[in-house]
Design a protein around this motif. Structure first.
Motif, PDB file in Angstrom:
ATOM      1  N   THR A  49      -3.175   8.035 -32.620  1.00 32.41           N
ATOM      2  CA  THR A  49      -3.982   7.200 -33.631  1.00 32.41           C
ATOM      3  C   THR A  49      -3.181   7.376 -35.128  1.00 32.41           C
ATOM      4  O   THR A  49      -2.883   8.312 -35.652  1.00 32.41           O
ATOM      5  CB  THR A  49      -5.227   7.852 -33.976  1.00 32.41           C
ATOM      6  OG1 THR A  49      -6.173   7.032 -34.776  1.00 32.41           O
ATOM      7  CG2 THR A  49      -5.414   9.413 -34.157  1.00 32.41           C
ATOM      8  N   ILE A  91      -5.242   6.205 -37.589  1.00 35.02           N
ATOM      9  CA  ILE A  91      -6.402   6.590 -38.540  1.00 35.02           C
ATOM     10  C   ILE A  91      -7.101   7.844 -38.230  1.00 35.02           C
ATOM     11  O   ILE A  91      -7.732   7.769 -36.938  1.00 35.02           O
ATOM     12  CB  ILE A  91      -7.114   5.329 -38.440  1.00 35.02           C
ATOM     13  CG1 ILE A  91      -6.497   4.117 -38.812  1.00 35.02           C
ATOM     14  CG2 ILE A  91      -8.326   5.560 -39.343  1.00 35.02           C
ATOM     15  CD1 ILE A  91      -7.155   2.646 -38.563  1.00 35.02           C
ATOM     16  N   PRO A  92      -7.148   8.953 -39.000  1.00 35.62           N
ATOM     17  CA  PRO A  92      -7.909   9.966 -38.558  1.00 35.62           C
ATOM     18  C   PRO A  92      -9.396   9.510 -38.522  1.00 35.62           C
ATOM     19  O   PRO A  92     -10.092   8.724 -38.917  1.00 35.62           O
ATOM     20  CB  PRO A  92      -8.057  10.641 -39.938  1.00 35.62           C
ATOM     21  CG  PRO A  92      -7.075  10.319 -40.705  1.00 35.62           C
ATOM     22  CD  PRO A  92      -6.725   8.776 -40.465  1.00 35.62           C
ATOM     23  N   GLY A  93     -10.117  10.297 -37.222  1.00 42.06           N
ATOM     24  CA  GLY A  93     -11.217   9.762 -37.012  1.00 42.06           C
ATOM     25  C   GLY A  93     -11.296   8.942 -35.761  1.00 42.06           C
ATOM     26  O   GLY A  93     -12.408   8.529 -35.025  1.00 42.06           O
ATOM     27  N   TYR A  94     -10.234   8.285 -35.484  1.00 42.65           N
ATOM     28  CA  TYR A  94      -9.946   7.458 -34.098  1.00 42.65           C
ATOM     29  C   TYR A  94      -9.207   8.351 -33.419  1.00 42.65           C
ATOM     30  O   TYR A  94      -8.433   8.900 -33.563  1.00 42.65           O
ATOM     31  CB  TYR A  94      -9.211   6.029 -34.560  1.00 42.65           C
ATOM     32  CG  TYR A  94      -9.734   4.972 -35.520  1.00 42.65           C
ATOM     33  CD1 TYR A  94     -11.020   5.199 -36.352  1.00 42.65           C
ATOM     34  CD2 TYR A  94      -9.387   3.832 -35.513  1.00 42.65           C
ATOM     35  CE1 TYR A  94     -11.560   4.195 -36.820  1.00 42.65           C
ATOM     36  CE2 TYR A  94      -9.869   2.795 -36.161  1.00 42.65           C
ATOM     37  CZ  TYR A  94     -11.071   3.095 -37.046  1.00 42.65           C
ATOM     38  OH  TYR A  94     -11.657   2.314 -37.767  1.00 42.65           O
ATOM     39  N   PRO A  95      -9.667   8.020 -32.050  1.00 43.60           N
ATOM     40  CA  PRO A  95      -9.035   8.835 -30.884  1.00 43.60           C
ATOM     41  C   PRO A  95      -7.662   8.449 -30.611  1.00 43.60           C
ATOM     42  O   PRO A  95      -7.385   7.498 -30.828  1.00 43.60           O
ATOM     43  CB  PRO A  95      -9.751   8.438 -29.772  1.00 43.60           C
ATOM     44  CG  PRO A  95     -10.533   7.321 -29.919  1.00 43.60           C
ATOM     45  CD  PRO A  95     -10.610   6.906 -31.328  1.00 43.60           C
ATOM     46  N   ASN A  96      -6.765   9.343 -30.264  1.00 46.89           N
ATOM     47  CA  ASN A  96      -5.513   9.211 -29.469  1.00 46.89           C
ATOM     48  C   ASN A  96      -5.866   8.737 -28.046  1.00 46.89           C
ATOM     49  O   ASN A  96      -6.928   9.083 -27.520  1.00 46.89           O
ATOM     50  CB  ASN A  96      -4.704  10.664 -29.326  1.00 46.89           C
ATOM     51  CG  ASN A  96      -4.562  11.014 -30.712  1.00 46.89           C
ATOM     52  OD1 ASN A  96      -4.173  10.450 -31.697  1.00 46.89           O
ATOM     53  ND2 ASN A  96      -4.421  12.535 -31.053  1.00 46.89           N
ATOM     54  N   GLN A 127      -4.582   9.904 -21.898  1.00 44.97           N
ATOM     55  CA  GLN A 127      -6.098   9.873 -21.805  1.00 44.97           C
ATOM     56  C   GLN A 127      -6.313   9.839 -20.332  1.00 44.97           C
ATOM     57  O   GLN A 127      -5.571   8.958 -19.627  1.00 44.97           O
ATOM     58  CB  GLN A 127      -6.831   9.296 -22.589  1.00 44.97           C
ATOM     59  CG  GLN A 127      -8.433   9.609 -22.621  1.00 44.97           C
ATOM     60  CD  GLN A 127      -8.789  11.198 -22.666  1.00 44.97           C
ATOM     61  OE1 GLN A 127      -8.846  11.829 -21.720  1.00 44.97           O
ATOM     62  NE2 GLN A 127      -9.201  11.299 -23.726  1.00 44.97           N
ATOM     63  N   GLY A 152     -23.803   3.311 -33.751  1.00 46.68           N
ATOM     64  CA  GLY A 152     -23.519   4.151 -34.875  1.00 46.68           C
ATOM     65  C   GLY A 152     -21.926   4.268 -35.365  1.00 46.68           C
ATOM     66  O   GLY A 152     -21.029   4.135 -34.479  1.00 46.68           O
ATOM     67  N   GLY A 153     -21.518   4.210 -36.588  1.00 46.70           N
ATOM     68  CA  GLY A 153     -20.463   4.394 -37.148  1.00 46.70           C
ATOM     69  C   GLY A 153     -19.469   3.614 -36.707  1.00 46.70           C
ATOM     70  O   GLY A 153     -19.625   2.559 -36.442  1.00 46.70           O
ATOM     71  N   ASN A 154     -18.165   4.366 -35.983  1.00 50.72           N
ATOM     72  CA  ASN A 154     -17.021   3.374 -35.878  1.00 50.72           C
ATOM     73  C   ASN A 154     -17.572   2.530 -34.485  1.00 50.72           C
ATOM     74  O   ASN A 154     -16.739   1.715 -34.189  1.00 50.72           O
ATOM     75  CB  ASN A 154     -16.011   4.482 -35.238  1.00 50.72           C
ATOM     76  CG  ASN A 154     -15.534   5.108 -36.553  1.00 50.72           C
ATOM     77  OD1 ASN A 154     -15.803   4.582 -37.847  1.00 50.72           O
ATOM     78  ND2 ASN A 154     -15.025   6.418 -36.459  1.00 50.72           N
ATOM     79  N   ALA A 155     -18.391   2.954 -33.832  1.00 48.91           N
ATOM     80  CA  ALA A 155     -18.763   2.330 -32.436  1.00 48.91           C
ATOM     81  C   ALA A 155     -19.014   0.884 -32.697  1.00 48.91           C
ATOM     82  O   ALA A 155     -18.608   0.067 -31.838  1.00 48.91           O
ATOM     83  CB  ALA A 155     -20.051   2.900 -31.810  1.00 48.91           C
TER      84      ALA A 155
END
Lengths: 82, 82
Positions: free
Chosen positions: B24, B26-31, B35, B54-57
């Motif tokens: 990622t 952008i911090p807060g987004y998953p790698n 996966q 909610g939030g980034n969702a």
């Protein structure tokens, strides 16, 4: 950021499904090793706040409900540095 | 399982936030690199079905809404083999 050492102490339950090395033992569950720290905090809080629903989310809601925000920060620090 | 090559063709939009290498930007987004494939399918469908809120969702719901189930399988194959 959280305390990875303290996180390690809380991670036994997580390891049962996500693997002691953060590589999932169960297909359909995410690997956690090296995941973005802030994302892990965000995801755990989304489960805790019941913003994630359906399927496996129910199980994770129950797990996250047992965690304090400090636990969440520490677990995120622990798995992200793997 | 999906077709990673076809997934690569759909991944440009994803790469904008999740990184061309799945790490990622952008911090807060998953790698996404490496996966679990089935988890990626599950997570994308959870956004598509608005089970994650909610939030980034919200942003991911919009992205997932544009994807067919085949796209989802192919993207999951692509990022999981990184």
């Amino acid at each position: 950021a959280g305390d990875a050492e303290a996180g390690k102490g809380k991670a036994a339950i997580c390891a049962a499904c996500h693997g002691a090395d953060g590589k999932t033992l169960i297909p359909g569950y995410p690997n956690l090793n090296g995941q973005n720290e802030q994302y892990l905090v965000y995801a755990l809080k989304a489960y805790k706040n019941k913003e994630r629903n359906g399927g496996n989310a129910m199980l994770m809601q129950a797990q996250a409900a047992m965690l304090s925000d400090t636990d969440i920060d520490n677990l995120a620090a622990y798995f992200s540095q793997m």
